[in-house]
Scaffold this motif. Structure first.
Motif, PDB file in Angstrom:
ATOM      1  N   UNK A  98       0.781  -1.234   0.000  1.00 23.13           N
ATOM      2  CA  UNK A  98       0.000   0.000   0.000  1.00 23.13           C
ATOM      3  C   UNK A  98       0.809   1.278   0.000  1.00 23.13           C
ATOM      4  N   UNK A  99       2.088   1.189  -0.280  1.00 25.38           N
ATOM      5  CA  UNK A  99       2.874   2.435  -0.266  1.00 25.38           C
ATOM      6  C   UNK A  99       2.749   3.174  -1.599  1.00 25.38           C
ATOM      7  N   UNK A 100       2.963   4.468  -1.531  1.00 24.62           N
ATOM      8  CA  UNK A 100       3.057   5.272  -2.754  1.00 24.62           C
ATOM      9  C   UNK A 100       4.382   4.913  -3.412  1.00 24.62           C
ATOM     10  N   UNK A 101       4.349   4.522  -4.682  1.00 23.60           N
ATOM     11  CA  UNK A 101       5.608   4.166  -5.337  1.00 23.60           C
ATOM     12  C   UNK A 101       6.263   5.404  -5.950  1.00 23.60           C
ATOM     13  N   UNK A 102       7.469   5.208  -6.505  1.00 28.95           N
ATOM     14  CA  UNK A 102       8.175   6.326  -7.147  1.00 28.95           C
ATOM     15  C   UNK A 102       9.282   6.874  -6.271  1.00 28.95           C
ATOM     16  N   UNK A 103      10.488   6.981  -6.854  1.00 26.93           N
ATOM     17  CA  UNK A 103      11.599   7.470  -6.030  1.00 26.93           C
ATOM     18  C   UNK A 103      12.592   8.331  -6.823  1.00 26.93           C
ATOM     19  N   UNK A 104      12.395   8.454  -8.138  1.00 31.22           N
ATOM     20  CA  UNK A 104      13.276   9.341  -8.928  1.00 31.22           C
ATOM     21  C   UNK A 104      12.524  10.634  -9.131  1.00 31.22           C
ATOM     22  N   UNK A 105      12.644  11.565  -8.187  1.00 36.65           N
ATOM     23  CA  UNK A 105      11.741  12.702  -8.281  1.00 36.65           C
ATOM     24  C   UNK A 105      12.424  14.022  -7.938  1.00 36.65           C
ATOM     25  N   UNK A 106      11.686  15.069  -8.265  1.00 32.56           N
ATOM     26  CA  UNK A 106      12.105  16.402  -7.843  1.00 32.56           C
ATOM     27  C   UNK A 106      10.842  17.191  -7.533  1.00 32.56           C
ATOM     28  N   UNK A 107      11.025  18.262  -6.804  1.00 37.32           N
ATOM     29  CA  UNK A 107       9.860  19.072  -6.458  1.00 37.32           C
ATOM     30  C   UNK A 107      10.285  20.338  -5.766  1.00 37.32           C
ATOM     31  N   UNK A 108       9.307  20.986  -5.174  1.00 37.64           N
ATOM     32  CA  UNK A 108       9.553  22.283  -4.559  1.00 37.64           C
ATOM     33  C   UNK A 108       9.098  22.207  -3.108  1.00 37.64           C
ATOM     34  N   UNK A 109       9.888  22.727  -2.214  1.00 40.55           N
ATOM     35  CA  UNK A 109       9.498  22.667  -0.806  1.00 40.55           C
ATOM     36  C   UNK A 109       8.291  23.566  -0.548  1.00 40.55           C
ATOM     37  N   UNK A 110       7.353  23.011   0.210  1.00 45.47           N
ATOM     38  CA  UNK A 110       6.138  23.744   0.564  1.00 45.47           C
ATOM     39  C   UNK A 110       6.203  24.161   2.030  1.00 45.47           C
ATOM     40  N   UNK A 111       6.771  23.278   2.834  1.00 50.65           N
ATOM     41  CA  UNK A 111       6.762  23.530   4.273  1.00 50.65           C
ATOM     42  C   UNK A 111       7.902  22.745   4.925  1.00 50.65           C
ATOM     43  N   UNK A 112       8.533  23.359   5.932  1.00 51.78           N
ATOM     44  CA  UNK A 112       9.578  22.615   6.637  1.00 51.78           C
ATOM     45  C   UNK A 112       9.249  22.540   8.121  1.00 51.78           C
ATOM     46  N   UNK A 113       9.719  21.459   8.767  1.00 49.34           N
ATOM     47  CA  UNK A 113       9.445  21.245  10.189  1.00 49.34           C
ATOM     48  C   UNK A 113      10.221  22.201  11.076  1.00 49.34           C
ATOM     49  N   UNK A 114       9.799  22.270  12.316  1.00 49.95           N
ATOM     50  CA  UNK A 114      10.384  23.229  13.269  1.00 49.95           C
ATOM     51  C   UNK A 114      11.861  22.990  13.503  1.00 49.95           C
ATOM     52  N   UNK A 115      12.217  21.728  13.588  1.00 48.21           N
ATOM     53  CA  UNK A 115      13.617  21.455  13.908  1.00 48.21           C
ATOM     54  C   UNK A 115      14.542  21.794  12.738  1.00 48.21           C
ATOM     55  N   UNK A 116      14.039  21.720  11.545  1.00 50.53           N
ATOM     56  CA  UNK A 116      14.860  22.140  10.405  1.00 50.53           C
ATOM     57  C   UNK A 116      15.114  23.645  10.504  1.00 50.53           C
ATOM     58  N   UNK A 117      14.050  24.367  10.821  1.00 51.95           N
ATOM     59  CA  UNK A 117      14.171  25.816  10.964  1.00 51.95           C
ATOM     60  C   UNK A 117      15.212  26.149  12.039  1.00 51.95           C
ATOM     61  N   UNK A 118      15.088  25.468  13.155  1.00 52.58           N
ATOM     62  CA  UNK A 118      15.998  25.701  14.273  1.00 52.58           C
ATOM     63  C   UNK A 118      17.432  25.329  13.895  1.00 52.58           C
ATOM     64  N   UNK A 119      17.566  24.202  13.255  1.00 48.91           N
ATOM     65  CA  UNK A 119      18.892  23.737  12.829  1.00 48.91           C
ATOM     66  C   UNK A 119      19.562  24.761  11.915  1.00 48.91           C
ATOM     67  N   UNK A 120      18.787  25.265  10.944  1.00 46.31           N
ATOM     68  CA  UNK A 120      19.353  26.213   9.983  1.00 46.31           C
ATOM     69  C   UNK A 120      19.759  27.525  10.644  1.00 46.31           C
TER      70      UNK A 120
END
Lengths: 398, 398, 398, 398
Positions: C93-115
């Protein structure tokens, strides 16, 4: 085949500087290991003379093209006291020139015999060839280990042995390379122009691939100095997968050549801030290879130190340019960034790979040529190039 | 298990030197990246306090042994203005000590869960362990590439995070190593003494094997400085096949330890001529590795230059000793000898190999121990070692 | 931002083959380590569902392009008994596909803090990104050593975790790469097409550069199989200085793509004699790299043996193609030629270098694209590609 | 110096097997590249003859010790049809023997001249020496690249050229090595026993260090076969930092020698389960090097496959033992574990490092000697060793 030939010989006066001592490898009046300590008043003369004879393991080569190297210019230059400016092995009265190509005219008996037993006829009359200038002894411990560029008794074609600014040249089987691979892509004069410029590429290949361990494809690289060695560096680095290659070189003509060879950017170091430009164009990552081909290591050492610190770890400063003696390194920078300083010279063992790269069109060394001259014009151009730092490769065509 | 424990904490006063600026990773009164620009009046105090709590991916470790490292001594030392002498990351009030071993007392839930899914129970109560002091963030680009010692936000156990000069210590699963392999050869206190000294060996392994590319077995090596890092270098070099290893170190006690660890020769640099001795004892070949572990790169650079020239080509100067900032290199020497100058720090990724070497008896780091002390004696010994340069490893036994 | 999205999920029936045993990492009805031993009746369905939620260290990515990989086709294929043909990790039942690209929409709090603490804002809304499919645990001994592709508990995006054939995807900071470098050369859809195809290049880079030790620039190379991996091999080999690159591939369309990517020759293996052609086109020298990307190692092993013997010593057979289990090697050939057989998988640690190569224009992976489709067409194309071996890369564009 | 000497010459009958064709390097009645296709009825005879004359670049050596190698035994053995069992280069009537040491009696004029110019007198009457058996041509493309073991026209001392089972032997400067380094630790017969056994060590050093890229210190290693090559492997692996080394060998005498050389475990493969024992003694980690020195690669290939899968990734099977032609490898195992299969032969370029290792006491090859014999006893022992697989090294002492 003619019976006489024209050749450019370099004549010198043996006048050891005060305090210079002869080692076991110096021969009074004939051979110095450090030219600028013994030889004065260099003059290049075009002489008419008999063709050379070949030994049983040698080939006679009709020279087709011979580049002028920075070392040739230095040998023929002199300081205010009249001593040659070249500091390495130099013999008196030798034919100069070592970046050459030509066509085989005759091969010695033992070459013929060797090829028969090997079942391969690599060389015969008409084969296009080049030859390395390192003429290693083949007997010392380093030759025994296959490290020919570290030979105890190395001689150099065009420096201590007769070279190739002549209508004919001689080389031993151990030092000749076939240019047959080039015939698919090149013919006539073009083949010999490309073939004569294998030599500077071989030195750069040894430095960047064999010694420095090269870069990982996708790494960035910086080249300091756009003379023939720096330009060869630019071409090679792009051909092996460097992503951004930045050249620093004062001459605009040389910068243009660098771009034709694939440089992503070429700057006049007098007009930009080297370290800022490198960081900016590499998006803060810096370069993994800093290739010093201008002999200015001391002058740029603080820039390199800054870039080692600001960029990613594991960068290398690769030294090939002779010139300033001492450079300063910050031990803390090297320790914290796993940085490396390393030098290289010579070119043994890599020629066939370089020839194949040129044959495949991955590098076109003809792009560095800015002027074709005749043998008779060579003495004048050797003088001109003492001060002219705008030319790319000046090459004698026969 | 007791409810309280004794610990040696280092307290500091936040007094930024004139001109010091806080970067994004400095925290006023708490954390400095370059300790000696911010912290004054270091004092080590033995405190009695509650046992630490562990998180879900952490283990609580009953400390059994903890060595005193040169960095510990520097942190607790101060210059004429009272600033600490240590120039890297330092937090206020942390438990110092990072060369340690101990026994697992408790593991977090996620470790238990992880081990169940992996089908391997590496850690449980009673497992003998050590832990690395590099506490990398696990999230930055360098951690993403597996280059943990280049982490953007690295912290250090015993420097910015609580360390191991305490009865109990805490470490995350990502940084713990089992010492189970040692149990075949060692038991009781001996196991923990050997285990506590994996850390300095790991740093030297990284420098000499991973970064310098090691030596070819049968090459010679020279070690400058017989402190714990230099001694670890001697032991490692012999264990990986260096033929002649020569140590230079003023202390006779340390020279004796070096010989016990396998050094072929150990000289007082004040009594011999370094470069002559090296050439003589290597029969003119020189060394392939010159391992600088004393922080005196500048002072020995002309000796190294001489040896690079006189010995065989392809030698490396490997820098690990902090100290003098600038060293001078001769570019002509590097170019003519393919010589290398390179630095190293950190120790991630090599621990299991080092543990197996100690387990196999290839290196016995216990031979460097000259004194076992109690935790209560640690503050005094940290002071003594500022000037005493005769001791080998001083180690706290619990 | 929408509240629901379309996604292609792969549903399976849990029917262990006779004799299959569950290991500690199998989860009944949910997760198999060797898919074809447990899963039957694969069906890909386009479902409409809520957008995924992100954790504190994760990013939500608006998918822009997602390639169909051979593994995707295998997962959705089935043998005569209805079992999936894919033999590695597969969840239900997983979503397949792994060769991809895209645009960030939202990042988690810890990423913000880390950066913020790192002083670098690499990721923010709008940043173009891709992500690796290897989702290593970050805790096991191999992750501790930075060898992420050898992780004990590795999961795979698009195989056991939700992938990218969906309007939105989620990835952890540890696995995301910025495509900002591509913006100099590409924009709009072109950027995302190039970015989605970093993944197959990364696997080939790991095999040929990191594991096989690459070739020396100027060496020749042979690629067996012109599917997406083989084509990536051709492009990479030319970009890092291979002189002659010869591809063997039955499909004429794929051979044309290979030539556009730089292949010097591309032959139909059914129409030529592989070993004769290789010797001839390399002038008797042979190749240094034989890159097996078709899963036919057993079938070509006698050809490789012949070429190992006939060509120069030191050649490598690099295996990446899954398929035939057993290959035969002649020990005498390997002994007399220092030849090497080696395999590779995974792609951790090399992404930034690959991205920089694409950004610099050294490789243009868009040339492999033969068809752009919509998400709705994906199930049909997954079926078509079971038998169609003419297409290059089929890619979903959003 | 005597005027005549005793020598062991191998006489053969030229009777090409049906279908055998002469290549360009075969000489009817004199020289075969694959001995067992041409030579029948081998017999070793002790002859009395004049001393050899030396050429200008050669040295005359008074032989002091000469080991019997497995190849010597094979040359003198024959199959049911009477053909020699040795399948490589063999000349008729040559003095056999190539693992030797001796003392220089006389050197040619050019050696004298060479040493004067180099300012080093390495060789003179009385110098203890050994020589390599690979006698490369010095002229072909491979010799030109320093890859002497890949020489197009290589000859072998003791196989196609006169060797060292004689009171005097001759060797060219290019192939002689001084044993002067050994004089610090050894003297008299002991020096020459150690010196004669440099040769097998050199072959193993090339395989394990130069070609296989060695192991990382602390890795485990397995050696298959405890003949002289396998035993040299055990000694070398321990000397370069292998932590656990396990030997498999049926002879108990050889197993005992292995332990004396440092093997941690030595098993009879008929009495234990190889793969279980390896996993158990390495605590589940497996070995990084599997060194095949028994010629049984095919027979052990499934064990190696199992161990590649069960142990840590990145393991290598290093082939040196001639024997079974074909081995089977599982491509999936190599792919999933980055495993490597590689072969090696020859020994050029590594001798000085091996000599220094022996000089430093890191390896004592005398421990492999189980029997000292006279030259007169050599023919009998060559026959005995066809079936006796219990002896270590049998060595002729003069």
């Amino acid at each position: 085949m003619k019976e006489t030939m024209k050749a450019a010989r370099l004549f010198l006066d043996w006048q050891p500087r005060k305090g210079s001592q002869l080692g076991p490898r110096e021969v009074k009046g004939k051979l110095a290991q450090e030219g600028n300590k013994f030889w004065r008043n260099p003059r290049v003369e075009i002489v008419q003379e008999s063709l050379p004879k070949i030994g049983p393991t040698e080939a006679l080569i009709k020279v087709k093209a011979c580049g002028i190297c920075g070392s040739d210019v230095l040998m023929a230059s002199f300081d205010e006291e009249g001593y040659t400016r070249y500091g390495y092995i130099m013999g008196n009265g030798v034919i100069i020139g070592h970046e050459f190509s030509g066509e085989i005219v005759e091969i010695g008996n033992e070459i013929r015999d060797f090829q028969r037993r090997a079942g391969k006829e690599v060389f015969r009359a008409g084969t296009p060839v080049t030859a390395q200038c390192v003429v290693n002894c083949g007997r010392c411990e380093k030759c025994q280990e296959g490290k020919f560029d570290e030979c105890w008794l190395t001689e150099e074609r065009g420096f201590s042995l007769d070279g190739a600014m002549a209508e004919y040249a001689v080389a031993d089987l151990r030092h000749i390379y076939s240019l047959e691979d080039l015939t698919e892509k090149y013919s006539g004069e073009e083949l010999f122009l490309a073939g004569a410029l294998i030599e500077p590429l071989a030195g750069v290949y040894k430095a960047l691939v064999s010694i420095a361990g090269s870069l990982n494809p996708g790494d960035n690289a910086v080249v300091i100095g756009g003379g023939p060695i720096g330009l060869a560096g630019v071409a090679l680095l792009k051909a092996i997968g460097a992503s951004t290659v930045i050249l620093f070189e004062p001459s605009s003509q040389r910068r243009e050549i660098a771009k034709a060879l694939g440089a992503d950017y070429a700057f006049d170091p007098g007009e930009v801030n080297l370290k800022e430009v490198v960081l900016e164009r590499t998006r803060g990552v810096g370069a993994k290879i800093y290739f010093e081909a201008a002999g200015v290591a001391a002058r740029i050492s603080s820039d390199i130190d800054f870039l080692f610190k600001a960029g990613e770890a594991g960068s290398k400063l690769v030294l090939m340019g002779h010139g300033e003696e001492k450079a300063t390194v910050s031990t803390e920078t090297l320790i914290s960034g796993y940085n490396v300083v390393v030098g290289s010279h010579g070119h043994s063992g890599v020629w066939r790979n370089v020839i194949r790269m040129v044959a495949a069109g991955l590098i076109d060394p003809r792009k560095t040529i800015t002027r074709k001259i005749t043998l008779e014009e060579a003495p004048e151009w050797l003088a001109t190039l003492r001060t002219n730092k705008e030319e790319g490769k000046v090459i004698i065509v026969f």
